[in-house]
Design an enzyme around this catalytic site. Structure first.
Site: not given
Ligand code: GCB
Length: 593
Positions: A160, A412, A466, A468, A472, A549, A568
């Protein structure tokens, strides 16, 4: 690869400042052979994208040209002369007058050229650097270039953050003797009160006629150990260890002697410390370490990814203020100045390659694009893996001697649950371990490849996740998020019994937006979201760290649905705290782990 420095035998000229600049329009051949026609002026270091008002420059896909004259100091006759580019994102070609002297692919690691035979002490030369920003299925990071219906080339990529490009770090001219130190590798160990420093020196003297002498100086400059020979180990009695939050650096002074005279000397700051993963613990100097901090970006207004010492100092001040003891170089190797600063200030670093976006499942899934297999001859293939291997080699070659670096992250969020992931990653993990047997190796796992779907986690030492939940997934429903997050973390803990770090968790937040309810985007929601995560982390025994993050808001590509970038950040893009910063500070400055 050694960072250039000024010593008794080496000199260094920084070439930062205003250069001439032009975008390649394809209509001039061999641009480096003449001064650029009607050039713009550009700042180095800086990404070029946000400096100009012309969107054709910002959105350009392909080569751009940087040029300036350089005068070689007149005292350099008889020395070897080098041009060193700290980074050209993502590909660079260096020309001295009419001659191509270096080519390099990979946007975040340095390269250099010996230009001795092309320049003269006291005289000027034209230095031209061509930089290309294209990402393809065989570059790291990967991307694809498409052509719009009206014929414009467009760069697409699966990460992103904005694809900033150009010369975002320093360019140097330096001198060094013909017989010199070419590389140093240091490893450290501890035996009771004694530090053990293993070293391996490579010199340019193929005949090995020159002798190598190694001395270790403490922080006061007092010699505490010495040895001779190109490799070996020395002991430091009553050693002061490099510790998180309490950095202590010695200087390893390496000298090359010819007939008893010092012909080259190089001084490397080193820290004595050990790192080990044992069971579900991450030990630094034998003591369990709990990571607090952030995934960061090199990102600031106007400069893009341009290195800036003012932001460097301020960001580390803010990390100290908030109680962060660590960060991850998400999602690429950071400027060497950052690594050295971390060494000097006792901040622990998870050092990551630029392998971000090896994941075609996400784009297809979320954005409704065509679903493609991530690992296939047409997508991430053997050539991608070769580039990835090279990225790992260059990261370790550059950063292997930093005591702050405690773990390598080789990617990542790759599509680690897809067929082909294991075949792709197994040799890369092996390569990383061969290049550096002393540090744990990790990759950062994506939400869509949980403990039941992931195919590669067992190859690694630490589970970096990671997640969310509450952003998300379970958006705005922190109660469900708490249940789902805990269930997944327990799944990882039970399946692998390895240490777990949450390397990303965060919620986009518009500073100044408030609500008494759990409303995404408000400052209260970011705080409540972090609180929820922390409650869960504190219930999981194998948990050894939390990195929010992101440290600060950052710019994203036009293709992602965001309002002026990713929000974020716990700090805004200009580094003002959101409410969550105070929350984190209260937790991290009182954390007993
Ligand atoms: C991720 C990525 C990171 C993104 C973040 C987000 O999982 O690793 O690069 O910025 O999510 O905010 O979506």
């Amino acid at each position: 690869m050694l960072k250039p420095q000024s010593t008794a035998t080496r000199e260094l000229v920084n070439l930062d400042g205003l250069w001439n600049f032009a975008v390649d329009s394809g209509d001039v051949e061999e641009r480096w052979k003449a001064p650029l026609a009607n050039p713009l002026e550009i700042a180095v270091p800086a990404s070029y994208n946000d400096l100009f008002t012309d969107s054709a420059i910002r959105d350009h896909v392909g080569w751009v040209w940087y040029q300036r004259t350089v005068r070689v100091p007149r005292g350099w006759a008889g020395e070897r002369v080098f041009v060193r580019v700290d980074a050209a994102t993502h590909e660079g070609k260096v020309f001295v007058n009419d001659t191509l002297v270096a080519e390099h692919v990979g946007g975040y690691t340095p390269f250099e050229a010996d230009v001795t035979d092309l320049v003269e002490a006291g005289a000027e030369f034209w230095l031209t650097i061509a930089v290309n920003n294209e990402l393809t299925n065989t570059t790291i990071p990967p991307g694809t270039i498409t052509v719009t219906e009206d014929g414009r080339r467009q760069q697409k990529y699966m990460h992103d953050f904005y694809n900033y490009a150009g010369l975002a770090r320093s360019v140097w001219l330096y001198s060094a003797p013909a017989v010199r130190v070419d590389d140093i590798t240091v490893t450290t160990d501890v035996d009771g009160e004694t530090g053990i420093v293993g070293y391996e020196i490579v010199t340019t003297d193929g005949s090995a006629a020159a002798e190598v002498r190694v001395r270790i100086l403490d922080a006061a400059g007092t010699q505490v150990a010495e040895a001779s020979g190109a490799s070996g180990s020395v002991r430091i009695d009553d050693v002061t260890l490099w510790q998180p939050g309490a950095a202590y650096l010695y200087d390893l002074v390496v000298e090359v002697l010819s007939d008893g005279t010092v012909v080259d000397s190089y001084s490397l700051p080193i820290g004595v410390r050990t790192v080990e993963v044992r069971g579900a613990e991450f030990l630094i100097n034998g003591i369990p370490f709990y990571f607090t901090g952030f995934g960061k970006h090199e990102d600031s207004p106007v400069r893009g990814k341009g290195h800036d010492n003012a932001y460097l100092v301020h960001d580390f001040q803010l990390m100290d203020w908030i109680g962060a003891n660590s960060f991850r170089t998400s999602h690429y190797p950071y400027a060497e100045e950052v690594m050295e600063f971390a060494d000097r200030h006792g901040i622990v670093v998870i050092d990551e390659t630029a392998a971000v976006g090896l994941n075609l499942a996400m784009g297809g899934g979320i954005f409704g694009g065509i679903k493609q297999a991530t690992f296939s001859p047409e997508t991430m293939n053997d050539q991608t893996r070769d580039s990835h291997a090279q990225a790992i080699r260059e990261l370790i070659a550059r950063d292997k001697n930093h005591p702050s670096v405690v773990m390598w992250s080789i990617a990542n969020e790759p599509s680690s649950g897809e067929p082909g992931a294991r075949e792709y990653f197994e040799p890369l993990v092996q390569l990383t371990r061969e290049l550096d047997p002393t540090r744990p190796v990790t990759f950062v796992n994506v939400m869509f490849a949980n403990h039941e779907q992931d195919l590669i986690a067992d190859l690694f030492d630490v589970m970096c996740l990671n997640r969310y939940y509450g952003w998300y997934a379970d958006t705005g429903d922190l109660q469900s998020a708490e249940i789902h997050l805990e269930a997944e973390l327990r799944g990882w803990e039970e399946k692998y019994g390895k240490p777990i770090i949450m390397t990303e968790y965060g919620a986009d937040t518009m500073p100044g937006l408030h609500s008494i309810f759990d409303t995404p985007w408000t400052e209260e929601y970011q705080s409540a979201y972090l609180d929820m995560n922390h409650r869960v982390f504190d219930r999981i025994d194998a948990f050894i760290g939390e990195q929010v993050w992101n440290f600060a808001d950052f710019q994203t590509s036009n293709g992602v649905f965001r309002v002026d970038g990713n929000k974020k950040g716990v700090f805004t893009r200009d580094r003002r705290p959101k409410a969550a910063a105070h929350k984190l500070r209260a937790r991290w400055t009182n954390l007993e782990k």
